[in-house]
Design a protein around this motif. Structure first.
Motif, PDB file in Angstrom:
ATOM      1  N   MET A 275       0.838  -1.195   0.000  1.00  0.00           N
ATOM      2  CA  MET A 275       0.000   0.000   0.000  1.00  0.00           C
ATOM      3  C   MET A 275       0.876   1.248   0.000  1.00  0.00           C
ATOM      4  O   MET A 275       1.687   1.427   0.887  1.00  0.00           O
ATOM      5  N   LEU A 276       0.690   2.052  -1.022  1.00  0.00           N
ATOM      6  CA  LEU A 276       1.525   3.245  -1.157  1.00  0.00           C
ATOM      7  C   LEU A 276       1.170   4.273  -0.079  1.00  0.00           C
ATOM      8  O   LEU A 276       0.085   4.258   0.492  1.00  0.00           O
ATOM      9  N   ARG A 277       2.116   5.153   0.139  1.00  0.00           N
ATOM     10  CA  ARG A 277       1.878   6.323   0.975  1.00  0.00           C
ATOM     11  C   ARG A 277       1.892   7.496   0.009  1.00  0.00           C
ATOM     12  O   ARG A 277       2.894   7.736  -0.667  1.00  0.00           O
TER      13      ARG A 277
ATOM     14  N   ASP B 170      -2.631   7.040   3.473  1.00  0.00           N
ATOM     15  CA  ASP B 170      -2.535   5.707   2.875  1.00  0.00           C
ATOM     16  C   ASP B 170      -3.291   5.625   1.546  1.00  0.00           C
ATOM     17  O   ASP B 170      -4.303   6.284   1.353  1.00  0.00           O
ATOM     18  N   GLU B 171      -2.766   4.765   0.697  1.00  0.00           N
ATOM     19  CA  GLU B 171      -3.297   4.615  -0.664  1.00  0.00           C
ATOM     20  C   GLU B 171      -4.795   4.320  -0.691  1.00  0.00           C
ATOM     21  O   GLU B 171      -5.489   4.735  -1.619  1.00  0.00           O
ATOM     22  N   ASN B 172      -5.301   3.589   0.313  1.00  0.00           N
ATOM     23  CA  ASN B 172      -6.711   3.206   0.228  1.00  0.00           C
ATOM     24  C   ASN B 172      -7.674   4.377   0.448  1.00  0.00           C
ATOM     25  O   ASN B 172      -8.877   4.209   0.375  1.00  0.00           O
TER      26      ASN B 172
ATOM     27  N   ARG C  45      -2.897  10.672 -12.601  1.00  0.00           N
ATOM     28  CA  ARG C  45      -3.669  11.522 -11.705  1.00  0.00           C
ATOM     29  C   ARG C  45      -4.427  10.677 -10.694  1.00  0.00           C
ATOM     30  O   ARG C  45      -4.898   9.587 -10.988  1.00  0.00           O
TER      31      ARG C  45
ATOM     32  N   ARG D 246      -7.113  10.896  -7.045  1.00  0.00           N
ATOM     33  CA  ARG D 246      -8.044  11.711  -6.294  1.00  0.00           C
ATOM     34  C   ARG D 246      -8.058  11.258  -4.841  1.00  0.00           C
ATOM     35  O   ARG D 246      -8.107  10.056  -4.548  1.00  0.00           O
TER      36      ARG D 246
ATOM     37  N   ALA E 290      -9.721  16.225  -3.647  1.00  0.00           N
ATOM     38  CA  ALA E 290      -8.940  16.893  -4.695  1.00  0.00           C
ATOM     39  C   ALA E 290      -8.316  15.895  -5.663  1.00  0.00           C
ATOM     40  O   ALA E 290      -7.846  14.830  -5.271  1.00  0.00           O
ATOM     41  N   TRP E 291      -8.334  16.275  -6.931  1.00  0.00           N
ATOM     42  CA  TRP E 291      -7.543  15.583  -7.950  1.00  0.00           C
ATOM     43  C   TRP E 291      -6.172  16.266  -8.015  1.00  0.00           C
ATOM     44  O   TRP E 291      -6.076  17.482  -7.880  1.00  0.00           O
TER      45      TRP E 291
ATOM     46  N   HIS F 142       7.863   2.040  -7.312  1.00  0.00           N
ATOM     47  CA  HIS F 142       6.762   2.798  -6.703  1.00  0.00           C
ATOM     48  C   HIS F 142       7.248   4.085  -6.051  1.00  0.00           C
ATOM     49  O   HIS F 142       6.504   4.709  -5.291  1.00  0.00           O
ATOM     50  N   GLU F 143       8.468   4.476  -6.308  1.00  0.00           N
ATOM     51  CA  GLU F 143       8.925   5.749  -5.766  1.00  0.00           C
ATOM     52  C   GLU F 143       8.077   6.867  -6.373  1.00  0.00           C
ATOM     53  O   GLU F 143       7.806   6.879  -7.577  1.00  0.00           O
ATOM     54  N   ILE F 144       7.631   7.791  -5.522  1.00  0.00           N
ATOM     55  CA  ILE F 144       6.852   8.928  -5.998  1.00  0.00           C
ATOM     56  C   ILE F 144       7.779  10.134  -6.071  1.00  0.00           C
ATOM     57  O   ILE F 144       8.235  10.636  -5.040  1.00  0.00           O
TER      58      ILE F 144
END
Ligand SMILES: [Zn+2]
Lengths: 101, 970
Positions: free
Chosen positions: A1-3, A13-15, A54, A56, A63-64, A74-76
């Protein structure tokens, strides 16, 4: 799960988010050919590496925003407003050619 | 049987004052508090504890931790039954009821053991090769019965589970020597630190080797601020520093049920220190799976922690210097060490065996005697395969094949591994993302070096400084190949999956060169083992048979979960009524009082009908629909989707969102509209009313409001950010009472509704804001049933008051409450479509009679370009039509296909809505039909489960085609 760092709410959290797919697509005009329209509607790159997409914050502020993510690690690399072009650091990091399309 | 309890101080985990009764396979036993099921079974002399997966060979306790795969048990009974629990980690609680798995009818007389006799014809890939012809499905049911381990409960789990999310700076997984040192150092450096101990107490191996020091170390870490969680096992490392762990709570609150059983920890950590230790590698020799063959470290742990001597006469099968420590421990415990049979040459040994130990160097076990237990073994030199073997009498064989660092978390994080040839082990090749390994899982076995490295790493991670240099890994020489050359019989590399050297050799012969293919072909490393004990032996064997070094063979990838985790832990509270919570009507109690039959529509819990005594759903709906046509009815329409769209550009925006034009509406006017997605597909429909120049009242379908609001937001924020407006979902702010029927207005007037709302003063498809007894109303005249109809929107807490007032006067107007079933009948009689029922993911506006709306509109709107695609212009598209059954009696089944020939054939469409019309006294239906618009009058065939029903294509509406009823009674 991404942050993921929401532009308003900070890291969550991604969810709490939904992904809206590739960003910075340009919609062809009404007079575009069937081919151009199909290209826009159905065809997406699938890069191994940097991907601009993109998201949301659906379970938060709503927000989008745009996000630059490495599809392998998965590095942001960046999070930036929906109306903006990618920051320079992202523009300088081209996706690996391998695995594209 | 020769296993027995040892006196204190052996048994550091035990509380001998607390006796714990339990049962295994129907027999009653007793253990002590602190025992695991495995230790208690050993102490009670139970040697046979399970049957292997494929050959149903007898098996006993083999290990003392998560790597135990031989003794899996089903625990509990009825709905509480939990399958395949690991007996070596299962804490004994009073009244625990366990049964062995994978045997029938009993452990000792196991029918499936016939597979062992058939072993010669059951090699790797046997199933793939044999049961392919003529069809796997012929064989599957009986194979499934034979295979598999425990049995799941056949009722839903009454216990509760929950999850918790925490954030830390440094997470330490493992609370042994290295973990506690790292945690203390990190906490002293100011970091927020959590430590996860898999077992009931911190300390790892130190807890039974040096309990005093383990306690002191844990206490000093806690004093420094580290928080230690016990019975909490990290099973996976995920993206961005997320570690998931399972906390077992069952042992903490005795026998009370149902109870909170497990807790899922989702821990987000800036840095993760893996201190998970190492697994002992089993030796490979014939019949190395017999009950009484155990890992050497497990034999020591059972003695020290649980006070159980697993035998009286021990042979240590050695490939590592640690065997001599074990031998010394076992002698201290009073067990006789018959010999240490060391596969290595004397020169490869790294230490003095100590006085009184018989060492047979350069030798191995060529046979094990005994079937349900060990009675002896034979030993011979590797160099002399034909030479004479010596027989040793023993009741226990301790297998000390070396070590395999538990690199799982490192691998989950994407870390690379390095093969140490001399030690025959994989170690982490540096850190992996946020995961840094310390201690034995980093390959650092020397206690002093491990403690120092762990401390430095903990401090550096807490401070965000550079990591310390990695100490030299290793534990001394271990051979990669531990099998004797020329040894015969089943030499297992994977006990759980019954994979032996012969299976690996076969796979190699058939050119399965990749270790990943080996795994899938032979099933080695599958099941609960996941390579913990089998991995190195299997890949070494594959290397041997395919002429490659182990480093070249490589290892399979370790993936989460590290141990089996029950599904309930992931589900947590999201089950039953909380799986997907229902949306409730604001005045639900009113409908309950009226005898409503509730059903789930979308996610709403709504009245389907209000059956009177003796009525079923169908009869009630027929009566209610007829009453609406004759007098009046009221329906709770509160779920209707409601959006407030406000701003100077609201009209321009809605023009883009709807096929129809919104901007030409005057204040107070309303219009039906269809929402498309960018593919031109009908996504939702509803009515848009203009409240003021810059404000609109947007109704969507009840089920579609979330997706429509989300789509509007996406278009607004991402594609039209220059437009100035905001979209506020207000569905739950407003109740909605819909009053319909020829006498609807008379009924409303009787409770004091303003005359400005009368049909003469207020036209169809308009909206008025009014007040009723001080309550502000938004009253829409729109009709989904063809009758005079008022949709009254009001503050949600006033809904009940309006219903009560109307109900008090209902009898005068022959009025009834009506449910969704009646509404469906009424709208089908009028030919009104229901998005999602009559339409699907292919339906374009032209298919539902909106082609002219599209043509008339000059401006662009979402989906417009897609309506010009060749597929959209195809004259053979399915379009919405009305159908009469040819005999005027037969109800056409919804979903039935339309085609000239019976199936299998190409379909020309299908029935989408179908009801018996109480108004007409015959069935009516809607359908999607190929070229439907040009087929009115044609007879068609409807196919349903072998039946053919003739129908005639006709035009909707079936009832009141001129629309005369819309203004009610004159
Ligand atoms: Zn946010």
């Amino acid at each position: 799960m991404l942050r993921i760092r929401c532009i308003h709410c900070g890291p969550r959290d991604e969810n709490e988010f939904v992904c809206g797919g590739t960003s910075h697509l340009t919609r062809p005009p009404l007079g575009a050919s069937d081919g151009e329209w199909a290209e826009y509607l159905f065809f997406r790159d699938n890069p191994k590496g940097l991907h601009l997409e993109r998201w949301r914050h659906a379970q938060g502020c709503g927000a989008w925003f745009n996000l630059a993510r490495h599809t392998v690690t998965h590095e942001i690399l960046a999070v930036y407003p929906i109306t903006e072009r990618p920051p320079a650091i992202v523009e300088r990091t081209p996706p690996s050619a391998e695995g594209s399309r | 049987m020769s296993a027995h309890r040892l006196p204190a101080p052996w048994g550091t985990r035990l509380d001998r004052a607390a006796r714990v009764p339990f049962s295994f396979d129907g027999r009653d036993f007793e253990g002590f508090a602190g025992d695991t099921l495995a230790s208690a079974l050993l102490a009670n002399g139970v040697r046979l504890t399970g049957r292997s997966f494929k050959y149903h060979r007898p098996r006993g306790v083999f290990a003392a931790g998560v790597e135990e795969t031989s003794t899996l048990v089903d625990v509990g009974e009825g709905a509480y039954r939990s399958p395949n629990e690991n007996a070596a980690t299962l804490e004994l609680v009073p009244g625990l009821t366990a049964s062995s798995v994978n045997r029938w009818p009993s452990l000792r007389f196991d029918f499936g053991a016939i597979n062992a006799r058939l072993a010669a014809v059951l090699p790797a890939g046997f199933y793939y090769k044999t049961f392919k012809w003529p069809d796997w499905h012929w064989y599957e049911p009986s194979i499934r019965r034979m295979a598999g381990l425990g049995r799941v409960a056949n009722a839903s789990d009454p216990d509760r589970y929950e999850e918790i999310a925490v954030e830390v700076d440094v997470l330490v997984v493992g609370a042994g020597l290295a973990g506690l040192c790292a945690a203390r150092a990190a906490a002293e450096a100011g970091a927020r630190v959590r430590v996860l101990a898999a077992g009931p107490q911190p300390g790892g191996a130190l807890a039974y080797r040096d309990p005093q020091r383990a306690r002191e170390l844990a206490a000093s870490a806690e004093r420094a601020g580290a928080r230690i969680a016990t019975r909490t096992l990290a099973f996976g490392v995920y993206d961005h520093g997320l570690v998931c762990a399972r906390e077992k709570l069952v042992e903490q609150d005795g026998a009370q049920r149902p109870r909170l059983r497990e807790r899922l920890w989702k821990i987000r950590a800036r840095a993760v220190i893996a201190a998970t230790g190492a697994f002992e590698r089993p030796m490979v020799f014939p019949d190395n799976d017999r009950p009484g063959v155990m890992l050497a470290g497990a034999v020591e742990e059972y003695a020290r922690a649980f006070g159980v001597a697993c035998g009286r006469r021990v042979v240590v099968a050695a490939n590592c210097d640690s065997a001599y420590d074990t031998a010394r421990s076992l002698r201290e415990a009073g067990m006789e060490v018959v010999a240490v049979v060391d596969r290595r040459r004397e020169a490869e040994r790294g230490r003095d065996p100590g006085p009184g130990t018989r060492v047979i160097a350069g030798a191995g076990l060529s046979a094990v005697f005994g079937r349900n237990g060990v009675s002896g073994c034979s030993v011979r030199q590797d160099a002399a395969p034909t030479g004479r073997a010596e027989r040793l009498d023993c009741d226990l064989i301790a297998s000390a094949g070396g070590f395999a660092p538990a690199v799982h978390l490192h691998s989950h994080a994407g870390g690379r591994l390095r093969w140490l040839d001399a030690e025959a082990m994989f170690v982490p090749d540096g850190p992996a993302g946020v995961v840094v390994s310390v201690g034995a899982c980093a390959g650092v076995f020397d206690a002093t070096a491990a403690a120092e490295h762990a401390e430095l790493a903990g401090r550096a991670l807490a401070r965000g400084e550079r990591l310390p240099p990695w100490p030299a890994p290793g534990i001394g020489r271990s051979l990669a190949h531990t099998a004797l050359s020329g040894a015969r019989g089943k030499q297992f590399v994977d006990l759980q999956n019954d994979v032996d050297l012969g299976d690996v050799a076969l796979a190699a012969r058939e050119n399965y060169r990749s270790v990943e293919h080996l795994k899938r072909y032979t099933t080695t490393g599958m099941g609960t083992d996941q390579g913990k004990t089998s991995n190195v032996n299997a890949l070494v064997a594959l290397g041997e048979f395919s002429g490659r070094e182990p480093a070249a063979v490589g290892t399979t990838t370790f993936r989460p979960p590290f141990v089996p985790v029950t599904l309930g832990t992931f589900v947590g509270r999201r089950t039953g009524a909380l799986y997907r919570p229902l949306k409730r009507l604001p005045a639900e109690a009113w409908h309950v009082e009226r005898g409503a039959l509730f059903e789930q529509f979308g996610n709403w819990w709504r009245p389907a009908a209000y059956p009177q005594p003796g009525e079923d759903l169908h009869a009630a709906a027929q009566r209610e629909a007829a009453a609406v046509r004759r007098g009046a009815g009221l329906m709770d329409g509160s779920p209707l989707g409601k959006l407030d769209v406000f701003g100077p550009d609201a009209a321009a925006f809605l023009d883009l969102m709807y096929v129809g034009t919104v901007s030409t509406l005057k204040a107070g006017q309303a219009r039906y509209g269809v929402v498309l997605n960018e593919h031109g597909v009908v996504m939702d429909d509803g009515i848009v009313a203009r409240l003021a120049d810059n404000r609109f009242w947007v109704n969507t379908t009840s089920a579609g409001v979330e997706r429509t609001a989300a789509a509007f937001e996406e278009w607004l924020q991402c594609e039209y950010p220059q437009l100035r407006l905001c979209i506020t979902p207000v569905t739950s702010h407003y109740g909605n009472v819909t009053v319909a029927g020829p006498r609807a207005w008379a009924w409303l007037a009787s409770i004091g509704f303003d005359a400005a709302l009368a049909p003469k003063a207020m036209r169809h498809m308009t909206l008025r804001e009014a007040t009723w007894e001080g309550t502000p109303l938004k009253v829409m005249r729109a009709s989904f049933c063809g009758e005079l109809s008022y949709e009254i929107n009001l503050p949600v807490d006033r809904t009940r008051a309006l219903l009560d007032r109307l109900w008090a006067r209902a009898a005068e107007f022959e009025a009834v409450p009506y449910g969704i079933e009646a509404l469906e009948i009424l709208r089908t009689e009028k030919g009104y479509l229901h998005v999602g029922t009559d339409t699907d993911g292919t339906t374009l506006p032209g298919d539902i009679g909106m082609a002219r709306g599209v043509e008339r509109k000059a401006a662009n709107f979402v989906g417009r370009r897609s309506l010009l695609r060749p597929a959209a212009l195809d004259p053979n598209r399915f379009v919405l039509v009305a159908l009469d059954s040819a005999d005027g009696r037969t109800l056409l089944p919804v979903g039935a296909q339309i085609a000239p020939e019976p199936p299998p054939t190409r379909t020309q469409g299908h029935v989408t809505s179908s009801y018996f019309s109480p108004t007409l006294g015959r069935p009516v239906a809607l359908a999607m039909l190929e070229r439907g618009g040009s087929r009115v009058g044609e007879r068609i065939k409807v196919h349903h489960l072998g039946r053919v029903i003739e129908a005639v294509v006709t035009r909707a509406p079936f009832v009141d085609p001129e629309g005369r009823r819309i203004d009610g009674e004159e």
